[in-house]
Design an enzyme around this catalytic site. Structure first.
Site, mmCIF file in Angstrom:
data_model
loop_
_atom_site.group_PDB
_atom_site.id
_atom_site.type_symbol
_atom_site.label_atom_id
_atom_site.label_comp_id
_atom_site.label_asym_id
_atom_site.label_seq_id
_atom_site.Cartn_x
_atom_site.Cartn_y
_atom_site.Cartn_z
ATOM 1 N N LEU A 101 0.005 8.557 -1.289
ATOM 2 C CA LEU A 101 -0.043 7.201 -1.573
ATOM 3 C C LEU A 101 -0.818 7.697 -3.300
ATOM 4 C CD1 LEU A 101 -1.016 4.850 1.175
ATOM 5 C CD2 LEU A 101 1.388 4.503 0.156
ATOM 6 N N CYS A 135 10.236 9.409 -6.972
ATOM 7 C CA CYS A 135 9.377 8.217 -7.272
ATOM 8 C C CYS A 135 10.272 7.837 -8.553
ATOM 9 C CB CYS A 135 7.834 9.740 -8.232
ATOM 10 S SG CYS A 135 7.559 8.565 -9.559
#
Length: 634
Positions: free
Chosen positions: A296, A380
């Site tokens: 994260l 991403c």
């Protein structure tokens, strides 16, 4: 009046159906009443109203509006009325948020030579820091507490007189104390690994680090460039990463007159010198049926991972690191690779878009860090990464993706894993086409996030598609990721046939989710227990970032980033329908006590109040805006 009350409850129920979580009617309230209660209780805990007003002037907090209630989806024509001219929503990040460096909180710091009991400062009169301890203590902010976590745990505090808990280990004549028994017990103990040494940093900056294995692989790519042009998309026959073929290729390379031998032929040789490890001979990691804490960004720091390990996370992974920054020896990027001693199965995640940099980065990590696996981030969604071809961009650049995976596999002694999304466009899934290819490229684990890049987090994860992909991936383990917030969600996910589950936002909202899943229960955790979790995070943060003013404020900042997610949690005892769904927005409600209500607030000022309970008052020039906006609801 009864009819009016019933009508109010009915309205609340209707709202809950359209996107709000269903709470028991007796706990529901309005926005105005909620903030009136939270503010009045907080102010009453002060000595008097005058001191409160004075404190407000000193902190000089910038008022920040709460996230507005989620609006229904509009037609394109209606959406263009008001807002941005192109009709696009502002989503994802507060990109123009203020940035205050922690160094700005101290007007003048104590010289390191004084902290380390070395009275001779190498900079002499040119030093800009305090050398007079009495003068420093006259301007130093007040201590936060009576006991120092570092001193109580390790027997000494490395921050000495600059520690914000200095009274706990400072004598009347400004000497730093040590607990000899604790110091001896912790002698030789290495709590954090993978730090960047000064020697390696200097060699990286001077570009004097040798990448022998990477050079071998990249030379092979260069030699086969013409052949690949003729073969088109066909697989390169001279592949130095493919099992049995690898040995014959190396033999051909050594026998070739125009190429230098890979190893010196003088002296004794071992198998390690001339034969590359096969995939089956690499270090193996048992991924089966594990709970994987997702890497994260921002919130997945080392102190947070320690909290999750305590609650039962099996696999942890560092935050996404950019390979170019690692190769340049940037200290801030290398900090993302640090591993705590409690992380028994730990990996690092890297991002890049070119085979040469990714392969060298993998070799650098392999030779200089202690990790159990390396993960490639090809999921991403942010523009900064995607537009240069990294992250989700790799999913559409299959030849580069193949070269990156094979190159990294060639230089790594640990398993290589990949994290992907369903695709780039919302209605055009491509993961099912990539997964069979990745099996041939030598991936040890695939993690699939059940959303596309376009979806971000605004739609539910597609677990039916994850089911299909898990069958295609077999025998390579595939982990599913998306919308896990309770053990029931986890049980349904496991029924799809995935090898394990990865948890991201669910762990941010409630890190005890790992305990819930392993014990198959809904934990109605109390507000005091949740505060204890934050206290543990505070202690871990002070150990990791430091107990001086800079470390305290860095810990506070990361805690506030975490609280921007944690405030979405709704206690089990207040829910009308258990469990809470991750895409349901919490309505305004009164908790069973004041602390529970305070933790439910989505206002940044209330998060700051919670941080002040653990880290003392904020500095005069403190300012904070969360990195992420609350747009992750359906």
């Amino acid at each position: 009046m009864e009819n009016a009350a019933e009508e109010t409850v009915e309205k609340k129920t209707d709202v809950a159906v359209k996107g709000e979580a269903a709470l028991k009617p007796q706990f529901l309230t309005t926005k105005e009443k909620f903030h009136e209660f939270v503010d009045s209780e907080w102010q009453s805990s002060k000595k008097d109203k005058a001191s409160e007003n004075q404190k407000d002037e000193e902190t000089n907090e910038t008022p920040v509006e709460e996230p507005e209630a989620k609006k229904l989806k509009l037609d394109p024509e209606e959406r263009n009325k008001g807002g941005r001219p192109d009709g696009k929503r502002v989503r994802g990040q507060n990109k123009s948020r203020p940035h205050t460096k922690p160094t700005a909180y101290d007007e003048k710091r104590l010289c390191l030579s004084v902290i380390q009991d070395n009275r001779e400062c190498p900079f002499g009169d040119k030093c800009h820091f305090h050398h007079d301890i009495a003068e420093y203590f006259a301007t130093k902010p007040a201590d936060i507490g009576e006991s120092c976590y570092l001193y109580d745990t390790f027997g000494k505090c490395a921050y000495g007189l600059s520690c914000r808990f200095a009274k706990a280990h400072t004598t009347a004549d400004f000497k730093t104390m040590e607990n000899a028994d604790l110091v001896k017990a912790n002698e030789g103990r290495i709590t954090v690994k993978n730090s960047l040494s000064k020697d390696l940093q200097n060699r990286l900056r001077k570009r004097s680090v040798a990448f022998k294995k990477s050079a071998e692989y990249l030379k092979t790519l260069s030699n086969n460039k013409d052949k690949r042009e003729h073969q088109g998309n066909a697989e390169v026959s001279a592949d130095p990463t493919g099992g049995e073929q690898c040995v014959s290729t190396e033999a051909e390379t050594q026998a070739s007159p125009d190429k230098q031998p890979l190893v010196k032929t003088v002296g004794p040789l071992t198998d390690v010198d001339v034969i590359k490890l096969r995939p089956c001979e690499k270090k193996q990691v048992d991924f089966q049926d594990k709970l994987y804490l997702a890497p994260l960004t921002t919130c997945g720091n080392l102190p947070f991972r320690r909290v999750c390990k305590r609650f039962g996370a099996d696999i942890t992974c560092g935050e996404m690191a950019m390979c170019t920054n690692l190769l340049q020896g940037q200290q801030s990027e290398w900090a993302l690779l640090k591993r705590h001693e409690s992380e028994d199965v730990f990996g690092v995640q890297v991002e890049g878009c070119f085979p040469d940099t990714m392969t060298r980065c993998a070799e650098l990590i392999n030779n200089n860090t202690d990790v159990d696996f390396v993960d490639i981030n090809s999921g991403c969604p942010i523009d900064l990464v995607y537009k240069k071809g990294g992250g989700c961009g790799l999913m559409t650049r299959t030849r580069k993706f193949e070269q990156i995976i094979k190159g990294m596999n060639y230089v790594l002694d640990v398993p290589l894993t990949v994290k992907i999304r369903t695709g780039v466009q919302e209605k055009s899934n491509i993961a099912h086409k990539l997964i069979p290819e990745m099996k041939n490229w030598g991936v040890s684990l695939i993690t699939l996030h059940g959303r596309s890049r376009e979806q971000r987090y605004t739609k539910l994860a597609d677990w039916d598609y994850i089911t299909t992909c898990s069958k295609l991936a077999s025998p390579v383990p595939l982990f599913g990721n998306g919308d896990i917030l309770s053990y029931e969600d986890a049980m349904r996910a496991k029924e799809t046939g995935v090898s394990g589950i990865m948890i991201a936002r669910g762990a941010l909202i409630k890190p005890w989710i790992f305990t819930e899943i392993k014990e198959s229960k809904h934990w109605d955790i109390s507000s005091s227990e949740r505060l204890d979790i934050l206290r543990d995070f505070t202690n871990f943060g002070l150990e990791h970032w430091g107990s001086d003013t800079r470390g305290v404020e860095k810990t506070r900042t990361f805690m506030l980033e975490w609280l921007s997610f944690m405030c979405r949690y709704i206690p089990v005892g207040l829910l009308e329908r258990v469990p809470q769904k991750i895409n349901e927005r919490p309505p305004y409600y009164m908790g069973r006590n004041y602390l529970e209500s305070l933790m439910a607030s989505q206002h940044v000022g209330d998060w700051v109040r919670i941080s002040e309970m653990l880290l003392g008052p904020v500095p005069k020039n403190f300012n904070f805006l969360p990195k992420h906006k609350a747009n992750a609801y359906k």
